[in-house]
Design a protein around this motif. Sequence first.
Motif: not given
Length: 363
Positions: A238, A255, A258, A242, A186
């Motif tokens: 975001s 979830r 995100s 995450v 990420n």
Amino acid sequence: MIDVFGETAGIWIFLFADFIFLLFRFRLRRRQNQSLKVSDFLISSAFIFIFTESIINTIMNEKEIRFYNEDRDFPADLDPVSTPLIGYPLPAKMYYLKILYILLHFNTIALYTVKGTLLAFFYEVFPQKLRIILHVTTATVVSAFLASFFTTMFWCWPHNRMWAPVNWDQDAPNGFCVIKLDEDYNSIIFGAHVASTIIVVILPALLLTRIKWKRREVMFALTTLFFGSISVLASTLSFVTVLRLAEHPNNKFARHASVLSAAADQNAIFWAACLSVLRLTRRESRKVPEDDEAGSKGGLVIKVERRFSVQVDIVEAWGHDWTDPWQELRTREESRSTARLSIEAGTSASNQTAGNLSRSYSS
């Protein structure tokens, strides 16, 4: 907390806004009487990817709603996809994760297609002497795209590890690689995206320092910077969601949050690309009354654009009681020429007749 309904409503609101901004862009192009450019085709391609993402996310959310309606004993805060042993059956989990793997690529392609739209538009409007800066920026954005795309593709290898069960540890015997995308992955995606976005959105301001600019150009640069900043902020949000999802992989609210924050990031930069053409229309809006008047009455219409080109259009004037001044001058010249030819012809005939009479008398 954002649930499945909040995510679905959010992505469709964003999509509707995208559609309005895209129509606005093409309307501006039409008002400018300009043909479609490369940037217009790129932004249309990005919209297709975003639209496809919205459709797929809606279908998957509908399946989740149906699951909760059928299994009312399942805990409301648990994610039926990532929770081990319970939730979706294994084939349904694998199907969902395959779709998620595809959506990750769609998101990457859409984001960088929008950035390519802005770069293509910069090539259209900025002078030739700034091409080196644009080339360097384009190479940077392309490198960031390739890094993000291939990192997503090969982080879990072979590919079926993205959606096939992996016994990473005894606490999560049904773990999947795509769910266990760690902080390193990420961080790479986030860094490449944010760095390329910042470069693209501040580029107009940097280029304007090298050429003569007016208030319209400043507004254009500020608009791009404003929506680009929103995109960077949404991207940061975001990234945080995450990371939170990695800490709480079984929380369905994390979830959905995100997904929605990623959509906000994607759409903010999309709006910046759509509004980029506003710069040209605002400059030409001062000439619109003159052009409309000429177009309504017919005549010679001259439009002078910023790029030092002159466009000349001869407008037909049927039924508008307009007379062409050049046509009147041409008619006068033709009348004079006809009269001159008649006089010359008469003089020549008189001379010929006198000559004939003289020869007759002589004989």
